[in-house]
Write an enzyme that holds these catalytic residues in place. Sequence first.
Site, mmCIF file in Angstrom:
data_model
loop_
_atom_site.group_PDB
_atom_site.id
_atom_site.type_symbol
_atom_site.label_atom_id
_atom_site.label_comp_id
_atom_site.label_asym_id
_atom_site.label_seq_id
_atom_site.Cartn_x
_atom_site.Cartn_y
_atom_site.Cartn_z
ATOM 1 C CE1 TYR A 152 33.829 51.097 42.491
ATOM 2 C CE2 TYR A 152 34.995 49.158 43.288
ATOM 3 C CZ TYR A 152 34.936 50.261 42.449
ATOM 4 O OH TYR A 152 35.955 50.518 41.594
ATOM 5 C CE LYS A 184 37.172 16.999 41.848
ATOM 6 N NZ LYS A 184 35.931 16.209 41.847
#
Length: 358
Positions: free
Chosen positions: A255, A35
């Site tokens: 940041y 999957k």
Amino acid sequence: MPRPLVATIDITAMRHNLMQAKHCARGAKVWAVVKANAYGHGLARAVQGFSDADGFALIEFDNAVRLREMGWRKPILLLEGFFEQNDLHTASNYELQVTVHSSEQVDMLEHTNLPNWVDVHLKMNSGMNRLGFLPDIYQQTYKRLRAIDTVRNISLMNHFANGEDADNPALPLAQQLQRFRAASVNLPGERSLSNSAITLLHPEVDSDWIRPGIMLYGGTPGIKTAEEFGLRPAMTLHSELIGLQNVAAGESVGYGSRFVADKPMRIGVVACGYADGYPRHAPTGTPIIVNECRTRIVGRVSMDMMTVDLTEIPAAQVGSKVILWGEGLPIDEVANAAGTISYELMCALAARVRIVER
Ligand SMILES: *Cc1c(COP(=O)(O)O)cnc(C)c1O
């Protein structure tokens, strides 16, 4: 020049991990779980690496059809079953086996005029309370399915909540197993119970088919490391340093100025960020390898880059090799540092990351 960020997929490692699963399975057949684009490794590569599996199990109908179009003739199982009538026609046309976990799905099977049969997997909810039928209606649901003339084989399916934490008091593994066995007693059909954790840690769970996922890609389901389980990393995410900064004590990096140097430091900039699938919430201290030396990331991971501590790696320069996870740095360690699991990191590998096979 392409960006230096590359995921190398090692097909030989995938093959090796499948052999490990087969060894643990002691004769049981293996659904290789593919999957989510084979946990980020690519469906076509899964077909190569897991060609010796007895079947493929996945969630997505389009990929199930692709497997047939790629020439996969062995069984295919859809782990969430079908979502609408049209899916049932697809399943019947392409010989896709379907999980049945809800009464709505049984209704749909009863009311869909299929030109051909389907094989179904009747899922029990033995305590996980996600998908499946409660033990007290399992036998009657089996009978309902048996009465549908387009239903051919019925397999019996269970999924464990605590394979890597068998004594979890909220739902011990033994209790789930006992519920499954009691409610499925005397029902004919193959049993499919075991994910990677059960396969590796609980040989007492007898399953005609196992359903390993993460172990095939070289991630651990828990308790021991992947290496201790004899698994090899299928995906190595690597890049290069594209910049360097000498930072004085008291200067901050990135940041939010989340990291402040407490001494003069050498900082490297790696071409890899959260838009590549690296977890943004990985904190300062998350391990990374630069120039074959283990070090740590510092400051916030940004969209396309992250910053690393090179203070102890004077030889590192622009172009030095960086390993984000994989060979030499288990993905489970990085996941753990970032408060997640290897599954999430593999599945999140972004489409823009170049993939090469080995
Ligand atoms: C994803 C999945 C698996 C594989 O689980 P792993 O922990 O990756 O081994 C097995 N069974 C079902 C129903 C699944 O959804």
